[in-house]
Design a protein around this motif. Sequence first.
Motif, PDB file in Angstrom:
ATOM      1  N   GLY A  68       0.795  -1.221   0.000  1.00 42.61           N
ATOM      2  CA  GLY A  68       0.000   0.000   0.000  1.00 42.61           C
ATOM      3  C   GLY A  68       0.825   1.267   0.000  1.00 42.61           C
ATOM      4  N   PHE A  69       1.423   1.597   1.138  1.00 36.99           N
ATOM      5  CA  PHE A  69       2.192   2.836   1.261  1.00 36.99           C
ATOM      6  C   PHE A  69       3.275   2.934   0.189  1.00 36.99           C
ATOM      7  N   HIS A  70       3.969   1.795  -0.062  1.00 36.98           N
ATOM      8  CA  HIS A  70       5.146   1.846  -0.924  1.00 36.98           C
ATOM      9  C   HIS A  70       4.818   1.676  -2.405  1.00 36.98           C
ATOM     10  N   ARG A  71       4.354   0.491  -2.788  1.00 34.83           N
ATOM     11  CA  ARG A  71       4.230   0.211  -4.222  1.00 34.83           C
ATOM     12  C   ARG A  71       3.014   0.883  -4.852  1.00 34.83           C
ATOM     13  N   LEU A  72       1.921   1.046  -4.080  1.00 39.28           N
ATOM     14  CA  LEU A  72       0.736   1.694  -4.635  1.00 39.28           C
ATOM     15  C   LEU A  72       0.813   3.212  -4.515  1.00 39.28           C
ATOM     16  N   PHE A  73       0.881   3.726  -3.286  1.00 41.61           N
ATOM     17  CA  PHE A  73       0.750   5.167  -3.086  1.00 41.61           C
ATOM     18  C   PHE A  73       2.009   5.950  -3.462  1.00 41.61           C
ATOM     19  N   THR A  74       3.188   5.421  -3.144  1.00 40.68           N
ATOM     20  CA  THR A  74       4.416   6.152  -3.465  1.00 40.68           C
ATOM     21  C   THR A  74       4.763   6.052  -4.942  1.00 40.68           C
ATOM     22  N   HIS A  75       4.739   4.838  -5.494  1.00 40.36           N
ATOM     23  CA  HIS A  75       5.281   4.621  -6.837  1.00 40.36           C
ATOM     24  C   HIS A  75       4.241   4.315  -7.910  1.00 40.36           C
ATOM     25  N   ARG A  76       2.968   4.159  -7.510  1.00 40.01           N
ATOM     26  CA  ARG A  76       1.893   3.897  -8.475  1.00 40.01           C
ATOM     27  C   ARG A  76       2.234   2.703  -9.370  1.00 40.01           C
ATOM     28  N   ALA A  77       2.716   1.628  -8.746  1.00 44.76           N
ATOM     29  CA  ALA A  77       3.060   0.428  -9.493  1.00 44.76           C
ATOM     30  C   ALA A  77       1.830  -0.310  -9.998  1.00 44.76           C
ATOM     31  N   GLN A  97       4.155   3.470  11.483  1.00 48.57           N
ATOM     32  CA  GLN A  97       5.345   4.079  10.889  1.00 48.57           C
ATOM     33  C   GLN A  97       5.085   5.509  10.445  1.00 48.57           C
ATOM     34  N   GLY A  98       3.941   6.057  10.832  1.00 46.53           N
ATOM     35  CA  GLY A  98       3.590   7.419  10.472  1.00 46.53           C
ATOM     36  C   GLY A  98       2.367   7.461   9.585  1.00 46.53           C
ATOM     37  N   PRO A  99       1.667   8.601   9.536  1.00 50.67           N
ATOM     38  CA  PRO A  99       0.495   8.734   8.666  1.00 50.67           C
ATOM     39  C   PRO A  99       0.866   8.579   7.200  1.00 50.67           C
ATOM     40  N   VAL A 100      -0.090   8.164   6.398  1.00 48.98           N
ATOM     41  CA  VAL A 100       0.179   7.790   5.015  1.00 48.98           C
ATOM     42  C   VAL A 100       0.824   8.913   4.219  1.00 48.98           C
ATOM     43  N   ARG A 101       0.367  10.163   4.360  1.00 49.44           N
ATOM     44  CA  ARG A 101       0.950  11.240   3.551  1.00 49.44           C
ATOM     45  C   ARG A 101       2.384  11.541   3.987  1.00 49.44           C
ATOM     46  N   ARG A 108       9.140   9.460  -1.357  1.00 52.10           N
ATOM     47  CA  ARG A 108       9.348  10.065  -2.673  1.00 52.10           C
ATOM     48  C   ARG A 108      10.566  10.984  -2.651  1.00 52.10           C
ATOM     49  N   ARG A 109      10.751  11.679  -1.555  1.00 52.82           N
ATOM     50  CA  ARG A 109      11.941  12.527  -1.408  1.00 52.82           C
ATOM     51  C   ARG A 109      13.203  11.665  -1.395  1.00 52.82           C
ATOM     52  N   ARG A 155       4.573  19.600  -2.191  1.00 49.26           N
ATOM     53  CA  ARG A 155       5.518  19.348  -3.277  1.00 49.26           C
ATOM     54  C   ARG A 155       5.577  17.869  -3.653  1.00 49.26           C
ATOM     55  N   PHE A 156       5.558  16.991  -2.650  1.00 48.64           N
ATOM     56  CA  PHE A 156       5.805  15.575  -2.911  1.00 48.64           C
ATOM     57  C   PHE A 156       4.545  14.713  -2.952  1.00 48.64           C
ATOM     58  N   THR A 157       3.443  15.157  -2.344  1.00 49.33           N
ATOM     59  CA  THR A 157       2.223  14.321  -2.352  1.00 49.33           C
ATOM     60  C   THR A 157       0.974  15.122  -2.722  1.00 49.33           C
ATOM     61  N   PRO A 158       1.003  15.914  -3.788  1.00 51.03           N
ATOM     62  CA  PRO A 158      -0.206  16.672  -4.153  1.00 51.03           C
ATOM     63  C   PRO A 158      -1.379  15.756  -4.495  1.00 51.03           C
ATOM     64  N   ASP A 159      -1.094  14.555  -5.031  1.00 50.87           N
ATOM     65  CA  ASP A 159      -2.156  13.612  -5.373  1.00 50.87           C
ATOM     66  C   ASP A 159      -2.878  13.112  -4.127  1.00 50.87           C
ATOM     67  N   LEU A 160      -2.146  12.837  -3.059  1.00 52.20           N
ATOM     68  CA  LEU A 160      -2.775  12.353  -1.834  1.00 52.20           C
ATOM     69  C   LEU A 160      -3.467  13.477  -1.075  1.00 52.20           C
ATOM     70  N   LEU A 161      -2.947  14.688  -1.182  1.00 50.36           N
ATOM     71  CA  LEU A 161      -3.620  15.834  -0.565  1.00 50.36           C
ATOM     72  C   LEU A 161      -4.994  16.055  -1.189  1.00 50.36           C
ATOM     73  N   ALA A 162      -5.120  15.725  -2.472  1.00 51.64           N
ATOM     74  CA  ALA A 162      -6.396  15.911  -3.172  1.00 51.64           C
ATOM     75  C   ALA A 162      -7.318  14.703  -3.036  1.00 51.64           C
ATOM     76  N   ASP A 163      -6.843  13.647  -2.386  1.00 48.88           N
ATOM     77  CA  ASP A 163      -7.607  12.410  -2.235  1.00 48.88           C
ATOM     78  C   ASP A 163      -8.329  12.431  -0.887  1.00 48.88           C
TER      79      ASP A 163
END
Length: 307
Positions: A68-77, A97-101, A108-109, A155-163
């Motif tokens: 989830g956090f890694h392959r889907l949300f970070t990298h859109r695999a 390990q911290g909130p998703v965003r 991503r950074r 800067r790094f998660t505009p897609d998740l901010l809009a979700d």
Amino acid sequence: MPEAAPPRALSDHQRHIAPHVFVYVFAAVPALALVAAVPLAWGWGLSLLDAGMAVGLYVVSMLGVTVGFHRLFTHRAFTANRGLRIGLAVAGSLAVQGPVRHWVADHRRHHAYADKEGDPHSPWRYGTSPRALVRGFWHAHMGWLFDRDMTDQRRFTPDLLADRDMSAVHRAFTALTVLSLFGPAVVGGLVTMSWWGAFTAFFWAGLVRVALTHHVAWSTNSICHLVGERPWTSRDRSTNVWLLAIPSMGESWHNLHHADPTSARHGVGRGEIDISAGVIRLFEKLGWARDVRWPTPARLEKLAVKA
């Protein structure tokens, strides 16, 4: 990936003091529980119920992070339907390990500046001398968590901010943390009808399980950038570490991941077990995931290090 910029431009605010204190608490207390686990397990204090809940929650929460956090949300695999997206975000949050965003912004950074200035957790930050690498290992493994500067989500998660769904799960992180740590205690207490059953469930399926997910995940930041094999061409010092393959659900095939970040499979060689990729394949067959970016022979041929 975002273009290079001075590290100061990568953060937009500092973590408030109260959540910053909790970072220390949630990094230290589960780790202390892990240290105490050996004498506690020596003949008492661990039941089949505790072990079953600990293993079950470990698998669910770790896959929530890796798939989830890694392959889907970070990298859109891959692309997931709404139910799967929310489910994976909740499962990943249970790893504490911290909130998703926050998690996605930091990762991503990391890829944008891997092992260079601006990487939040490179073990090569302080140099290449033995002393510098010891200091760098600590920084990459845990030390970076205690930096109050927060990676800029705009800067790094505009897609998740809009979700809206991800924003809701992000805000629910505190409640999910409480559920992850104390839910096993409630189950253990009700099943055994005892305070001792509640305590041992909290200890093993709560604290020890969270500590294990933490240190296995953090090892990809530290160990998998220091030692191991590098059969794939990447711009950084990422490595493959076979010993961590199963506990990390396939994340320790880290060299290929950095060579091809959007790939849904990290372990592609013979015997390279990648549990996360197998789960994604299952979701694809069930119709819950689509547009999966599986590695192709041509792509792998291009990325392979030539003898």
